[in-house]
Motif scaffolding. Structure first.
Motif, short mmCIF file in Angstrom:
data_model
loop_
_atom_site.label_atom_id
_atom_site.label_comp_id
_atom_site.label_asym_id
_atom_site.label_seq_id
_atom_site.Cartn_x
_atom_site.Cartn_y
_atom_site.Cartn_z
N GLY A 1 0.88 -1.29 0.16
CA GLY A 1 0.08 -0.14 -0.17
C GLY A 1 0.86 1.22 -0.06
O GLY A 1 1.98 1.28 -0.56
N GLN A 2 0.37 2.15 0.52
CA GLN A 2 1.33 3.49 0.64
C GLN A 2 2.55 3.50 1.19
O GLN A 2 3.51 3.96 0.53
CB GLN A 2 0.34 4.69 1.34
N MET A 3 2.64 2.76 2.36
CA MET A 3 3.96 2.73 3.02
C MET A 3 4.91 1.57 2.31
O MET A 3 6.16 1.70 2.16
CB MET A 3 3.72 2.45 4.55
N GLY B 1 0.83 -9.92 -1.20
CA GLY B 1 -0.17 -8.92 -1.24
C GLY B 1 -1.51 -9.47 -0.37
O GLY B 1 -1.44 -10.59 0.10
N ARG C 1 -5.81 -8.60 -0.15
CA ARG C 1 -7.12 -9.20 -0.94
C ARG C 1 -7.44 -8.39 -2.18
O ARG C 1 -8.04 -9.18 -3.15
CB ARG C 1 -8.30 -9.04 0.12
N SER C 2 -7.04 -7.44 -2.44
CA SER C 2 -7.21 -6.68 -3.50
C SER C 2 -6.14 -6.86 -4.61
O SER C 2 -4.90 -7.57 -4.43
CB SER C 2 -7.42 -5.07 -3.26
N THR D 1 1.57 -4.17 6.42
CA THR D 1 0.21 -4.29 6.28
C THR D 1 -0.58 -3.49 7.35
O THR D 1 0.24 -2.81 8.05
CB THR D 1 -0.18 -5.86 6.68
N ASN D 2 -1.84 -3.59 7.27
CA ASN D 2 -2.62 -2.78 8.06
C ASN D 2 -2.35 -3.24 9.60
O ASN D 2 -1.94 -4.61 9.61
CB ASN D 2 -4.27 -3.03 8.13
N PRO D 3 -2.55 -2.45 10.51
CA PRO D 3 -2.08 -3.19 11.81
C PRO D 3 -2.69 -4.39 12.49
O PRO D 3 -2.18 -5.23 12.97
CB PRO D 3 -2.29 -2.14 12.71
N SER E 1 -3.57 -6.84 10.81
CA SER E 1 -3.00 -8.21 10.02
C SER E 1 -1.85 -8.73 10.56
O SER E 1 -1.35 -9.70 10.01
CB SER E 1 -3.00 -7.98 8.63
N VAL F 1 6.50 -2.19 10.12
CA VAL F 1 6.27 -0.47 10.16
C VAL F 1 4.94 -0.36 10.44
O VAL F 1 4.55 0.80 10.50
CB VAL F 1 6.61 -0.02 9.09
N ALA F 2 4.09 -1.29 11.02
CA ALA F 2 2.58 -1.13 11.51
C ALA F 2 2.55 -0.48 12.87
O ALA F 2 3.12 -0.83 13.43
CB ALA F 2 2.07 -2.54 11.48
N GLY F 3 1.57 0.60 12.78
CA GLY F 3 1.66 1.35 13.86
C GLY F 3 0.67 0.49 15.01
O GLY F 3 -0.18 -0.39 14.55
N PRO G 1 8.13 4.88 9.71
CA PRO G 1 8.81 5.69 9.09
C PRO G 1 7.70 6.76 8.44
O PRO G 1 6.52 6.60 8.84
CB PRO G 1 9.14 4.83 7.80
N1 LIG Z 1 0.92 5.54 5.34
C1 LIG Z 1 1.80 6.17 6.45
O1 LIG Z 1 2.22 7.23 6.66
C2 LIG Z 1 2.54 5.15 7.46
C3 LIG Z 1 3.23 5.77 8.49
C4 LIG Z 1 3.94 5.13 9.27
C5 LIG Z 1 3.23 3.61 9.55
N2 LIG Z 1 2.53 3.16 8.62
C6 LIG Z 1 2.11 1.83 8.90
O2 LIG Z 1 2.01 1.13 7.73
C7 LIG Z 1 1.24 0.09 7.41
C8 LIG Z 1 0.48 0.08 6.15
O3 LIG Z 1 -0.13 1.54 6.10
P1 LIG Z 1 -0.55 2.08 4.51
O4 LIG Z 1 -0.65 3.54 4.65
O5 LIG Z 1 0.44 1.75 3.43
O6 LIG Z 1 -1.77 1.29 4.50
P2 LIG Z 1 -2.57 0.78 3.19
O7 LIG Z 1 -2.13 1.75 1.93
O8 LIG Z 1 -3.88 0.52 3.36
O9 LIG Z 1 -1.59 -0.55 2.80
C9 LIG Z 1 -2.03 -1.81 3.47
C10 LIG Z 1 -1.53 -2.71 2.46
O10 LIG Z 1 -1.59 -4.06 3.26
C11 LIG Z 1 -2.16 -5.15 2.44
N3 LIG Z 1 -2.65 -6.06 3.49
C12 LIG Z 1 -3.42 -6.31 4.37
N4 LIG Z 1 -3.29 -7.58 5.05
C13 LIG Z 1 -2.46 -8.05 4.11
C14 LIG Z 1 -1.91 -9.58 4.36
N5 LIG Z 1 -2.66 -10.45 5.16
N6 LIG Z 1 -1.04 -9.92 3.67
C15 LIG Z 1 -0.39 -9.02 2.66
N7 LIG Z 1 -1.01 -7.51 2.57
C16 LIG Z 1 -1.87 -7.32 3.38
C17 LIG Z 1 -3.38 -4.43 2.01
O11 LIG Z 1 -3.75 -5.00 0.88
P3 LIG Z 1 -5.22 -5.33 0.28
O12 LIG Z 1 -5.73 -3.88 0.38
O13 LIG Z 1 -4.94 -5.57 -1.14
O14 LIG Z 1 -5.87 -6.24 1.23
C18 LIG Z 1 -2.95 -3.02 1.81
O15 LIG Z 1 -2.54 -2.80 0.18
C19 LIG Z 1 0.10 0.41 8.51
O16 LIG Z 1 0.33 -0.74 9.53
C20 LIG Z 1 0.56 1.83 9.01
O17 LIG Z 1 0.38 1.91 10.44
C21 LIG Z 1 1.91 4.00 7.70
#
Ligand SMILES: NC(=O)c1ccc[n+]([C@@H]2O[C@H](COP(=O)([O-])OP(=O)(O)OC[C@H]3O[C@@H](n4cnc5c(N)ncnc54)[C@H](OP(=O)(O)O)[C@@H]3O)[C@@H](O)[C@H]2O)c1
Length: 135
Positions: free
Chosen positions: A9-11, A34, A36-37, A68-70, A72, A94-96, A118
């Protein structure tokens, strides 16, 4: 060095783009699991990364990232096959909100784990991050 990553995803994609940008990794070095999507598939195809189905393929990685999302994270750790955990491949989440203690409760308190927060500026190698290591 190969790395495995759960979640693009984003991170997750920001981190991988940052590694590719500096040639720290080549696309062939990155094994992606990856969710589900189609997100991970689309990003993997555009960057030339390898999407995996079988988690035993992660046994050849030197490092595994969990982005992944926290909710998961612990189930991802539980899903890791013996081939991965027996090699004690270091894992960085890196999951919060999911602590090293919670992760260690799944894999063992002495498993090589780290928890990092990060920001998405890692994509252009300008990130700021905190990192904590298990004992
Ligand atoms: N974005 C930030 O600025 C930031 C900063 C610090 C920490 N974080 C942490 O980074 C993590 C991801 O954040 P994000 O912003 O990148 O969220 P995001 O864009 O929603 O990405 C999360 C990804 O995880 C995938 N996922 C979920 N369950 C999974 C599994 N069992 N196996 C493999 N992939 C799985 C999802 O895929 P599907 O949708 O295809 O299911 C989704 O693409 C979070 O835990 C967040 O706390 C993010």
């Amino acid at each position: 060095m190969k790395i495995g990553i759960f979640g693009l995803g984003q991170m997750g994609s920001a981190m991988i783009r940052g590694y590719l940008r500096t040639n720290t990794l080549s696309p062939a070095d990155v094994l992606v699991k990856g969710g589900r999507s189609q997100t991970a598939k689309k990003v993997s195809n555009s960057l030339g990364l390898t999407l995996i189905d079988n988690l035993t393929e992660l046994a050849e990685a030197s490092l595994i990232l969990i982005a992944t999302n926290p909710a998961s994270v612990l189930s991802v750790l539980e899903s890791l096959p013996e081939e991965v955990t027996a090699n004690r491949i270091p894992i960085v989440s890196v999951a919060g909100g999911v602590s090293l203690d919670e992760m260690g409760a799944v894999l063992g308190a002495d498993y090589p784990l780290a928890h990092s927060i990060p920001n998405t500026a890692v994509e252009v190698n300008q990130g700021v991050l905190g990192i904590a290591y298990a004992e």
